[in-house]
Enzyme design. Structure first.
Site, mmCIF file in Angstrom:
data_model
loop_
_atom_site.group_PDB
_atom_site.id
_atom_site.type_symbol
_atom_site.label_atom_id
_atom_site.label_comp_id
_atom_site.label_asym_id
_atom_site.label_seq_id
_atom_site.Cartn_x
_atom_site.Cartn_y
_atom_site.Cartn_z
ATOM 1 C CE LYS A 65 17.941 -1.807 36.201
ATOM 2 N NZ LYS A 65 18.493 -0.910 36.376
ATOM 3 N N GLY A 195 34.968 -2.561 37.527
ATOM 4 C CA GLY A 195 34.304 -0.791 39.007
ATOM 5 C C GLY A 195 32.788 -2.010 39.032
ATOM 6 C CB ALA A 196 31.940 -4.661 41.587
ATOM 7 C CB VAL A 198 24.349 0.290 41.229
ATOM 8 C CG1 VAL A 198 23.544 0.048 40.869
ATOM 9 C CG2 VAL A 198 24.640 0.744 42.514
ATOM 10 N NE ARG A 287 25.225 7.753 34.508
ATOM 11 C CZ ARG A 287 25.046 8.344 33.497
ATOM 12 N NH1 ARG A 287 25.837 6.818 32.145
ATOM 13 N NH2 ARG A 287 25.074 8.296 32.122
ATOM 14 C CB ALA A 336 15.488 7.486 37.612
ATOM 15 C CG HIS A 460 2.382 -16.948 55.205
ATOM 16 N ND1 HIS A 460 3.924 -16.860 55.695
ATOM 17 C CD2 HIS A 460 1.393 -18.056 55.620
ATOM 18 C CE1 HIS A 460 3.738 -18.723 56.240
ATOM 19 N NE2 HIS A 460 2.812 -19.043 55.851
HETATM 20 C C1 LIG Z 1 23.164 1.731 33.027
HETATM 21 C C2 LIG Z 1 22.255 2.749 33.981
HETATM 22 C C3 LIG Z 1 21.063 2.085 35.027
HETATM 23 C C4 LIG Z 1 21.172 2.770 36.008
HETATM 24 N N1 LIG Z 1 20.016 2.666 36.471
HETATM 25 C C5 LIG Z 1 19.146 3.525 37.265
HETATM 26 C C6 LIG Z 1 18.677 2.309 38.855
HETATM 27 O O1 LIG Z 1 18.260 1.514 37.598
HETATM 28 N N2 LIG Z 1 17.528 3.076 39.291
HETATM 29 C C7 LIG Z 1 18.130 4.848 39.036
HETATM 30 O O2 LIG Z 1 16.960 4.825 40.375
HETATM 31 N N3 LIG Z 1 19.276 5.064 38.680
HETATM 32 C C8 LIG Z 1 19.477 4.070 37.338
HETATM 33 N N4 LIG Z 1 20.855 4.741 36.304
HETATM 34 C C9 LIG Z 1 20.737 6.166 36.768
HETATM 35 C C10 LIG Z 1 20.551 7.375 36.125
HETATM 36 O O3 LIG Z 1 20.249 6.747 35.149
HETATM 37 C C11 LIG Z 1 20.639 8.496 36.867
HETATM 38 O O4 LIG Z 1 20.718 9.476 37.890
HETATM 39 C C12 LIG Z 1 19.104 9.178 35.687
HETATM 40 O O5 LIG Z 1 19.044 9.604 34.098
HETATM 41 C C13 LIG Z 1 19.244 10.841 36.108
HETATM 42 O O6 LIG Z 1 18.693 11.940 35.777
HETATM 43 P P1 LIG Z 1 18.741 13.759 34.935
HETATM 44 O O7 LIG Z 1 16.783 13.918 35.296
HETATM 45 O O8 LIG Z 1 19.412 14.207 36.304
HETATM 46 O O9 LIG Z 1 19.233 13.100 34.321
HETATM 47 P P2 LIG Z 1 19.436 12.400 31.906
HETATM 48 O O10 LIG Z 1 18.285 11.289 32.965
HETATM 49 O O11 LIG Z 1 21.241 11.467 32.305
HETATM 50 O O12 LIG Z 1 18.411 13.492 32.008
HETATM 51 C C14 LIG Z 1 19.461 14.217 31.070
HETATM 52 C C15 LIG Z 1 19.222 14.644 29.727
HETATM 53 O O13 LIG Z 1 19.355 16.285 29.465
HETATM 54 C C16 LIG Z 1 19.672 15.996 28.071
HETATM 55 N N5 LIG Z 1 20.967 17.094 28.028
HETATM 56 C C17 LIG Z 1 21.746 17.616 28.370
HETATM 57 N N6 LIG Z 1 22.525 18.320 28.155
HETATM 58 C C18 LIG Z 1 22.070 19.497 27.486
HETATM 59 C C19 LIG Z 1 21.625 20.559 26.545
HETATM 60 N N7 LIG Z 1 23.139 21.638 26.875
HETATM 61 N N8 LIG Z 1 21.069 20.732 25.753
HETATM 62 C C20 LIG Z 1 19.788 19.687 26.156
HETATM 63 N N9 LIG Z 1 19.009 18.862 26.665
HETATM 64 C C21 LIG Z 1 20.692 18.539 27.257
HETATM 65 C C22 LIG Z 1 20.740 14.819 27.971
HETATM 66 O O14 LIG Z 1 20.669 14.170 26.804
HETATM 67 C C23 LIG Z 1 19.296 13.528 28.873
HETATM 68 O O15 LIG Z 1 18.629 13.250 27.853
HETATM 69 C C24 LIG Z 1 21.658 4.090 35.806
HETATM 70 C C25 LIG Z 1 22.279 4.892 34.865
HETATM 71 C C26 LIG Z 1 22.910 4.125 33.678
HETATM 72 C C27 LIG Z 1 24.178 4.932 33.191
#
Ligand SMILES: Cc1cc2nc3c(=O)[nH]c(=O)nc-3n(C[C@H](O)[C@H](O)[C@H](O)COP(=O)(O)OP(=O)(O)OC[C@H]3O[C@@H](n4cnc5c(N)ncnc54)[C@H](O)[C@@H]3O)c2cc1C
Lengths: 482, 508
Positions: A65, A195-196, A198, A287, A336, A460
């Site tokens: 963002k 890949g088009a 999000v 992903r 997220a 408005h």
């Molecule tokens: C480029 C991009 C843009 C995105 N934009 C958006 C958006 O605008 N809006 C939105 O809603 N979503 C967006 N997403 C998706 C969003 O980032 C994910 O859905 C979200 O981060 C998932 O959260 P999570 O807590 O499940 O995992 P993650 O955010 O992936 O966090 C997992 C964490 O666990 C840690 N971890 C993994 N394994 C271990 C382990 N064994 N021991 C210790 N730590 C570990 C990792 O290092 C990481 O920090 C985007 C993703 C990408 C790649």
């Protein structure tokens, strides 16, 4: 536990014990840690990286963002300032500064999460978390030392990583993933985006705005194919205005790097091959849930065929009592805010409460410009389910606010039950759609009818009037301004 | 289409019934819930209400003996009735065809809603308690799948689904529901109409077009916060009247909602609740009614009489005075009188086995163990938890059981299991100051010992008038199997053991 009692009680003697241990500090993990702490639990969080916040904060939502906004400013400076009556010298992209600013935004928020952990008295462990048993987790630190902690409840929130295909050799230099696309040293001349969806649409538009030629190759027949078809079509029109090329219904067969040149080959549905040459290729084909190094087996868990950790729908508990999983590592949208809802949910379940998540009402947003945002059912889904619906649309070009600012691309589309008038889906493409969708979520949580929303006063001139007008159209084809 | 009406499962031990009288004739048009006939079992007679409106075809004649599950009659339902197979269930439920449902049920369309009602389970049972739901709201259930367990004061029984469909629970676990009261709804074919996990995902079938005033498709839809609150209270959204727009359930509605204790009770008792200046009427609780019914039954069905004796408590009191501190120190419980009485009772029961027996049909069942019921007053009334195999327990073991059971009784935490199966009862009216009383047998047991207060009385010992702590004992017994000689000897033996507690030790 089948280890000798003596050994067990011995290790207990020096082991730190928690009510809740969260593995992963993404939006799922850190939110579940905070909510657990609020509920009075003794909580620890384990993060393998030096910084908190997970994919979302470090290489996802937030940095993307930041770059989208910076590139949008640049694009406006080049393309619309003159029309608005602002004459400036032709602006130049300073990629280094743009990336530096992004990094500042991220580290600012990293510190914010660390602060929240401290404020809520959550113990933070930096290191790789791996199961030692169903009740104990080993943390292996950067320096190789390790420590075992025990917990009554363990929440897996390890997120996801980009999917990589064997015939696309990602070298992170020329053939890159979203992570590298967020720290480029130069503006690509020709960026090929595989890949088009999000992420591809967002990062592709960052560089299209900054002047790259962008070619999208997509296997499906539209952009953002999981969303309502109107959205993909409209988004494509907007992005095409920046000179992007689209190879829809194309399957990538190979990608190769030679010096500074990447060659991508793809086939259309008839089997005809195209060859596209560029200086960078961004792979955004999805992903995969990430459980590498977690040693699920020690807890008696396995990942399913798609790498996900299976959970019970009503509790998000895995097959092992006391172990829960949330966010990208479980089924459902990889978003997220979905991960955050699940984080809160699990903490409350552990506390014996009975929270709800309405998965149908988790909004999806694409932060291109115009933005795309949607909640509820798409037209395709309603058709497939045989539900009789009515549609009401309102174009942004008929909206006073949009005309005033010059952001006239877009449409707001409301789908309502043919008989009850209940709103079943809202799909918006247009300026600030991402913020507008919240209204639709609130309305739908309360099962509002299109007429209900149409009868509520909307300020408005605002973009939200598009929602009101579309609801009027859905109710009785009686929008005022079209 | 025709609905087959079958003999409902009316009780644990009942395997067949006799058709006593038909109130309706072949070809009659019957209404929903109208009584069709009377069935008789060896335990009770009960009425069979119509499960649907329609034309009656009688299958079993008066006097026919039918096993549970056999077809009694069929009802040819007219037109709009949902096509629902009525299961061979303990269920006498109604197919909610034209009946007005409380929540805006789909008026017509591909789905129909079947109301699951409490079946008539026996003559004397007027209400049941929902003990556990095996299914949740929103679950898909298949035909004959067990939905929940119902408890009456007599027995528990399972309620199978009368139709496949999506379940919506109306009466949560713990709720008391009268016979014929609605337990749940099953939406047959199609999506859930009310309060499903993903309401918007499954919009209800055609209902009235939305208008802002009338109840709408969204009536009964809880807001996100309300949904959580209701779930935590264990209240079904269907039982809450929404005050929000179009009947929606607001957070405030959910906060104010209380479990429908006995759904129909307030309404039913409304006229009775009228209070004049000098009298006040209250509906009897189900426990009170059960107690009342049982007591009368025991009076009527047994040959009960009572024999008395008196015990000089001095020896027991001396012993207790001497050792109570050491006892407490060693065993962690106080040394009361209850353990002496229980121990003595066990010894006496062994010597007079008919006092420790019960009657089953034309047989006498003797118990080779002493499961002693002890009457304890609990907040809701008297309860009788059981000390298992008391004959094998030490005095300390008995005391700690008494403490444990009495504690649970006070907190209303006794399980049914803990209150059933006793072979003999001890009740102590003395705690309330009773000098002498005639306790009623705790059926199916055949005898009960009544303890009373200890009062210093002048008694004659070795030709001298002395003051002694005296307790009168009463033994009520069923003369059908216990002769006077046995009952009197039992009580004399008790007296002997208590006046010389060393005998307990020496087993003499
Ligand atoms: C480029 C991009 C843009 C995105 N934009 C958006 C958006 O605008 N809006 C939105 O809603 N979503 C967006 N997403 C998706 C969003 O980032 C994910 O859905 C979200 O981060 C998932 O959260 P999570 O807590 O499940 O995992 P993650 O955010 O992936 O966090 C997992 C964490 O666990 C840690 N971890 C993994 N394994 C271990 C382990 N064994 N021991 C210790 N730590 C570990 C990792 O290092 C990481 O920090 C985007 C993703 C990408 C790649």
């Amino acid at each position: 536990m089948d280890r000798p009692l003596g050994a067990y009680s011995l290790s207990i003697a020096y082991m730190q014990d928690f009510d809740v241990v969260v593995i992963g500090s993404g939006p799922g993990g850190y939110v579940s840690a905070i909510r657990s702490a609020q509920l009075g639990f003794k909580v620890a969080i384990i993060e393998k990286y030096a910084v908190m916040g997970g994919t979302c904060l470090n290489v996802g939502c937030i940095p993307s963002k930041a770059l989208l906004d910076s590139s949008e400013h640049y694009y406006n400076a080049v393309h619309s300032f003159e029309e608005h009556g602002i004459d400036i010298a032709k602006p130049k992209v300073n990629m280094g500064q743009m990336i530096k600013r992004k990094a500042g935004v991220v580290s600012n928020l990293n510190a914010g999460i660390s602060y929240l952990m401290k404020k809520n008295k959550i113990t933070t462990f930096h290191g790789l978390g791996s199961f030692d048993s169903a009740k104990t987790v080993k943390v292996t630190k950067e320096d190789g030392s390790s420590e075992v902690i025990s917990a009554k409840n363990i929440i897996i929130a390890t997120g996801s990583k980009p999917t990589i295909l064997p015939f696309i050799p990602v070298d992170k230099e020329r053939i890159i993933t979203s992570t590298e696309a967020l720290k480029m040293k130069e503006v690509p001349k020709h960026l090929i985006v595989i890949g088009a969806g999000v992420i591809g649409a967002e990062l592709g538009s960052v560089y299209a705005r900054l002047g790259s030629k962008v070619s999208f190759i997509e296997f499906a027949d539209s952009m953002i194919p999981t969303m309502d078809k109107t959205m993909g079509k409209e988004l494509q029109k907007s992005i095409a205005k920046m000179g992007a090329d689209f190879y829809l219904s194309h399957k990538v067969t190979s990608a190769a790097v030679k010096g500074k040149e990447v060659t991508v080959k793809a086939q259309d549905s008839a089997g005809k091959e195209v060859e596209i040459k560029g200086d960078y290729c961004l792979v955004c084909i999805g992903r995969r849930p990430y459980t590498d190094g977690l040693n699920l087996a020690a807890a008696g868990l396995t990942a399913d065929e798609r790498g996900r950790v299976a959970v019970d729908e009503h509790t998000l508990q895995t097959s092992v009592p006391g172990i829960y999983a949330i966010g990208d590592v479980v089924r459902g949208a990889m978003l997220a805010h979905k991960a955050e809802e699940e984080g809160t949910f699990v903490a409350e379940v552990i506390a014996g409460q009975k929270p709800h998540i309405n998965y149908n009402l988790i909004p999806g947003v694409v932060y291109t410009w115009p933005e795309v945002a949607a909640v509820g059912k798409t037209e395709q889904e309603l058709k497939a389910a045989g539900i009789a619906y009515k549609e009401g649309s309102f174009p942004f070009k008929a909206l006073g606010r949009a005309i005033a600012s010059g952001d006239v691309d877009g449409v707001c589309k409301v789908l309502a039950d043919a008989t009850t008038d209940e709103i079943l889906g809202v799909h918006i493409i247009g300026a600030r759609a991402a913020d507008m969708i919240a209204e639709a979520v609130v309305a739908m949580e309360y099962r509002a009818s299109a007429e209900d929303v149409a009868r509520m006063s909307h300020a408005h001139p605002t973009y939200t009037e598009a929602m009101k007008e579309a609801c009027l159209a859905a109710t009785a084809k009686r929008s005022i301004h079209s | 289409m025709a609905i087959e009406m079958k003999v409902p499962a009316v009780g644990e031990s009942i395997t067949e019934v006799t058709v006593a009288t038909w109130n309706k004739k072949e070809g009659d048009h019957v209404k929903l819930d109208e009584v069709l006939c009377e069935l008789e079992s060896d335990k009770a007679t009960f009425e069979l209400p119509a499960e649907a409106e329609g034309v009656l075809h009688i299958v079993a004649k008066e006097g026919d003996v039918l096993p549970i599950g056999a077809i009694i009659c069929t009802i040819e339902a007219g037109g709009a009735t949902a096509s629902v197979k009525v299961a061979d269930a303990p269920v006498v439920a109604a197919v909610a065809a034209p009946a007005p449902a409380p929540v805006a049920a789909p008026a017509a369309g591909p789905t129909s809603v079947l109301e699951v009602k409490v079946p008539a389970v026996g003559e004397s049972i007027t209400e049941v308690t929902v003990s556990v739901w095996n299914k949740k709201t929103g679950d898909s259930v298949s035909l004959d799948e067990v939905l929940c367990e119902l408890e009456s004061d007599k027995a528990t029984f399972e309620l199978p689904a009368e139709s496949a469909g999506v379940l919506e629970i109306v009466a949560e676990s713990g709720t008391i529901v009268p016979i014929g009261g609605i337990l749940a709804r099953i939406t047959v074919g199609g999506s859930v109409a009310v309060a499903a996990p993903a309401p918007a995902a499954a919009p209800s079938a055609p209902a009235a077009p939305a208008s802002s005033v009338d109840a709408t498709y969204a009536a009964g839809h809880p807001s996100p916060a309300a949904a959580k609150i209701l779930d935590e209270k264990g209240i079904s959204a269907a039982s809450v009247a929404g005050s929000g727009v179009g009947g929606r359930i607001t957070k405030e509605d959910a906060v104010a909602a209380v479990k429908p204790a006995s759904a129909s009770a307030p309404a039913a008792s409304a006229p009775a609740a009228a209070t004049s200046d000098r009298t006040r009427r209250e509906k009897m609780s189900s426990l009170r009614k059960t107690v009342a019914r049982r007591l009368v039954a025991v009076k009527n069905e047994t040959a009960m009489l009572t024999t008395f004796n008196e015990v000089d408590m001095k020896p027991v009191m001396d012993l207790r005075g001497k050792y109570k501190d050491k006892f407490k120190e060693k065993h962690g419980v106080g040394l009361g009188f209850m353990s002496f009485f229980t121990k003595a009772v066990c010894v006496a029961l062994k010597e007079f086995p008919s006092v420790n027996a019960k009657i089953d049909g034309d047989e006498i069942v003797f118990h080779d163990y002493c499961d002693i019921s002890i009457a304890v007053s609990a907040p809701k009334g008297l309860v009788v938890p059981v000390i298992r195999s008391a004959e094998n327990l030490s005095l300390a073991g008995i005391e700690s059981e008494v403490v444990r059971l009495a504690g649970k009784a006070r907190e209303n935490k006794l399980s049914l299991e803990e209150m059933s199966g006793g072979t003999f009862t001890i009740t102590n009216g003395g705690v309330f100051g009773s000098m002498l009383s005639t306790p009623i047998i705790n059926a199916p047991q055949v005898a009960i010992l009544g303890m009373h207060n200890i009062v210093e009385r002048p008694v004659v010992v070795d030709g001298q008038i002395v003051i002694r702590p005296i307790m009168y004992l009463a033994l009520s017994y069923d003369h059908r199997i216990i002769d006077g000689r046995e009952s009197v000897s039992f009580l004399v033996r008790l007296k002997q053991l208590l006046e010389d507690p060393a005998r307990l030790l020496l087993d003499i």
